[in-house]
Design an enzyme around this catalytic site. Structure first.
Site, PDB file in Angstrom:
ATOM      1  CD  GLU A  93     -46.919 -10.496  28.224  1.00  0.00           C
ATOM      2  OE1 GLU A  93     -46.106 -11.072  27.542  1.00  0.00           O
ATOM      3  OE2 GLU A  93     -46.860  -8.952  28.110  1.00  0.00           O
ATOM      4  N   GLY A  94     -51.754 -13.028  28.930  1.00  0.00           N
ATOM      5  CA  GLY A  94     -52.556 -13.613  29.488  1.00  0.00           C
ATOM      6  C   GLY A  94     -52.996 -13.899  30.247  1.00  0.00           C
TER       7      GLY A  94
END
Length: 561
Positions: free
Chosen positions: A364-365
């Site tokens: 998610e980053g």
């Protein structure tokens, strides 16, 4: 201002905690050791009403605020981080884009069963060259005359893959215009040409199912385009903002579980005549852990509240995810440290929490991307690359820059002739004999076999080619590790042996990144595969499309002649 969750929030917390304690806790060790996804619990969560917490009741959801969702992921992850990310990926990634961007008809067909927990959702964005840089997407969706799209490509590291029924998938519909050419599609499990790669053998969150998505001429109906062409990148970025709340909550739950175990242990473990918690050094570690966990919780609930109020929350979600994930790594590390040698043993909760925590700083980053997001909000877009610099900065594949010549026309014999002609034009000669089982490190040429070889008895065809080529016989990881058709010391890959010679022929190898990185120093790479969309072709100098078992003896004969 005093901030607190409501009584209803806390009553809900206890309901989810009870579910996790009674249903997941007894099987966490088994699922972790066996790399087993407890799929039945996903449907039990649906019955509990937590698979669509903040979606409208009109579309099967509970109509609650996003804090309820954050609490649900947190409480599941407090017991098992894999179960927490199952809910997070389903809600934030698999269902949320349909809720935010779907038509009424798409919501009725897809969102309702997802929100009710009757079906599981997933999200297909990440590729080998499109991780932190989603603009590097190479999966394509070509529009057909009837309005449908033909989807080809691969997605990696996909949570809930295989078990999920509904996938939001991103693909290039207009090449050459960067992120503006990416679109999003709703894709169903079971469609012809849509298959799954092998399940990843992960360090942590092993109760979560993670696999590759493989698309080979998958026909996607026009009505399954999400929003409109070109909106894909925008949909992905907005979705990831919300997804970061879920992963931050997962990180918080993992940290909370490890923290609670540590508090309990330091009260019970006696050394030097008193509980180790009475030692100031230990007590201060507990104080720091408590402070960090509470601070992470406040950041997460703030971002969740902002999402509920439909105000911009991208910076806050990034901050929550950055801080909570790094807190999870720190707290689980300290919790294991406080348990001493016992904490290092399999079967201990803190050992599993320690392994589960790390991934929260990556998916998610990454933490680095979170810092980029936050700093961009603070500083604005300074130092933006011009068009020429962007072209220079385009990412290369795992094998570096390659010619990518695909030989896909004519009869099989004509294709083989074209390949041999190209190799001879490049200065290669044949006829030298070497030991096909010789050392890989000093080999100038090699034939690598993958799962496309189909059967162990077909290894003889590859061995014959290696002799004609004047090279050694090597293989991909599954051939050596899982099938054991060749010894492990013949495995070429990033975690095996690297091949640094002049000519490498990949026979029936699809192009897993760990294998490709092991041959990136090869001067020339030749790929043989029956799938024209196999990613190995994008990482080779020459690719010949066709039946591997038909091409190998033909190529051997041509090289001998």
């Amino acid at each position: 201002m005093y901030f607190s969750t409501t009584a209803q929030h806390e009553e809900f917390r206890m309901k989810v905690r009870k579910f996790a304690e009674e249903n997941m806790k007894p099987i966490t060790l088994k699922c972790d050791l066996n790399d087993e996804f407890p799929e039945h619990l996903a449907y039990e969560m649906g019955k509990l009403g937590i698979m669509g917490l903040y979606f409208p009741t009109e579309y099967g959801g509970a109509g609650l605020d996003v804090i309820y969702y954050a609490i649900a992921v947190e409480e599941l992850s407090r017991v098992d981080g894999g179960l927490g990310v199952t809910l997070s990926a389903h809600t934030s990634l698999g269902a949320n884009p349909i809720n935010d961007w779907g038509t009424h008809e798409q919501k009725l067909k897809y969102l309702v069963p997802l929100a009710k927990g009757e079906k599981i959702g997933a999200f297909g964005l990440t590729e080998e060259n499109a991780g932190s840089d989603a603009g590097g997407t190479q999966t394509t969706a070509v529009k057909q005359e009837d309005g449908s799209y033909l989807l080809n490509g691969n997605k990696i590291f996909i949570t809930n893959a295989g078990s999920a029924h509904t996938y939001v998938v991103f693909a290039v519909t207009t090449p050459g215009i960067g992120t503006r050419g990416i679109s999003a599609f709703i894709v169903e499990k079971g469609w012809e040409g849509f298959t799954f790669g092998q399940r990843y053998n992960k360090l942590g969150i092993r109760s979560s199912r993670t696999q590759e998505l493989i698309f080979k001429d998958v026909k996607v109906p026009a009505e399954n385009l999400l929003s409109k062409e070109g909106d894909g990148f925008k949909i992905a970025m907005q979705t990831l903002d919300g997804g970061r709340i879920g992963i931050a909550s997962q990180a918080l739950g993992i940290a909370q579980g490890a923290y609670e175990d540590a508090v309990s242990y330091v009260k019970e473990r006696v050394q030097f005549g008193k509980p180790i918690g009475a030692q100031q050094a230990v007590a201060f570690m507990i104080a720091d852990m408590d402070t960090k966990v509470e601070a992470a919780r406040l950041l997460i609930y703030k971002a969740a509240a902002m999402k509920s109020e439909h105000v911009p929350y991208g910076k806050e979600a990034a901050a929550a995810k950055l801080y909570a994930s790094e807190v999870a790594v720190n707290v689980t590390n300290n919790a294991l440290q406080l348990h001493g040698g016992s904490g290092y043993l399999k079967g201990m909760n803190v050992e599993r929490h320690f392994r589960d925590a790390k991934i929260t700083t990556i998916y998610e980053g990454t933490s680095e991307i979170m810092r980029l997001v936050i700093s961009t909000h603070v500083l604005g877009k300074i130092g933006v690359l011009n068009k020429a610099d962007k072209e220079k900065a385009k990412p290369q594949g795992p094998t570096g820059a390659r010619k990518e010549v695909l030989i896909n026309e004519g009869t099989v014999e004509e294709r083989v002739d074209k390949l041999v002609e190209a190799l001879k034009k490049d200065g290669y000669t044949f006829g030298k004999e070497v030991d096909v089982n010789g050392p890989i490190a000093s080999a100038e040429r090699a034939v690598g076999v993958g799962m496309g070889i189909a059967d162990k008895e077909n290894l003889g065809l590859a061995e014959d080619l290696a002799k004609a080529l004047g090279g050694v016989l090597v293989c991909s990881r599954p051939i050596a590790e899982e099938l054991q058709w060749l010894p492990m010391d013949r495995y070429v890959g990033i975690s095996g042996q690297p091949f640094k010679g002049e000519l490498y022929v990949a026979a029936g190898i699809s192009g897993a990144i760990q294998h490709l990185r092991g041959i990136r120093d090869a001067k020339t790479i030749v790929a043989i595969n029956n799938d024209p969309h196999a990613k190995v072709f994008r990482n080779a100098d020459y690719g010949i499309v066709g039946d591997v078992l038909e091409i190998l003896p033909l190529l051997t004969e041509k090289l001998k002649g």
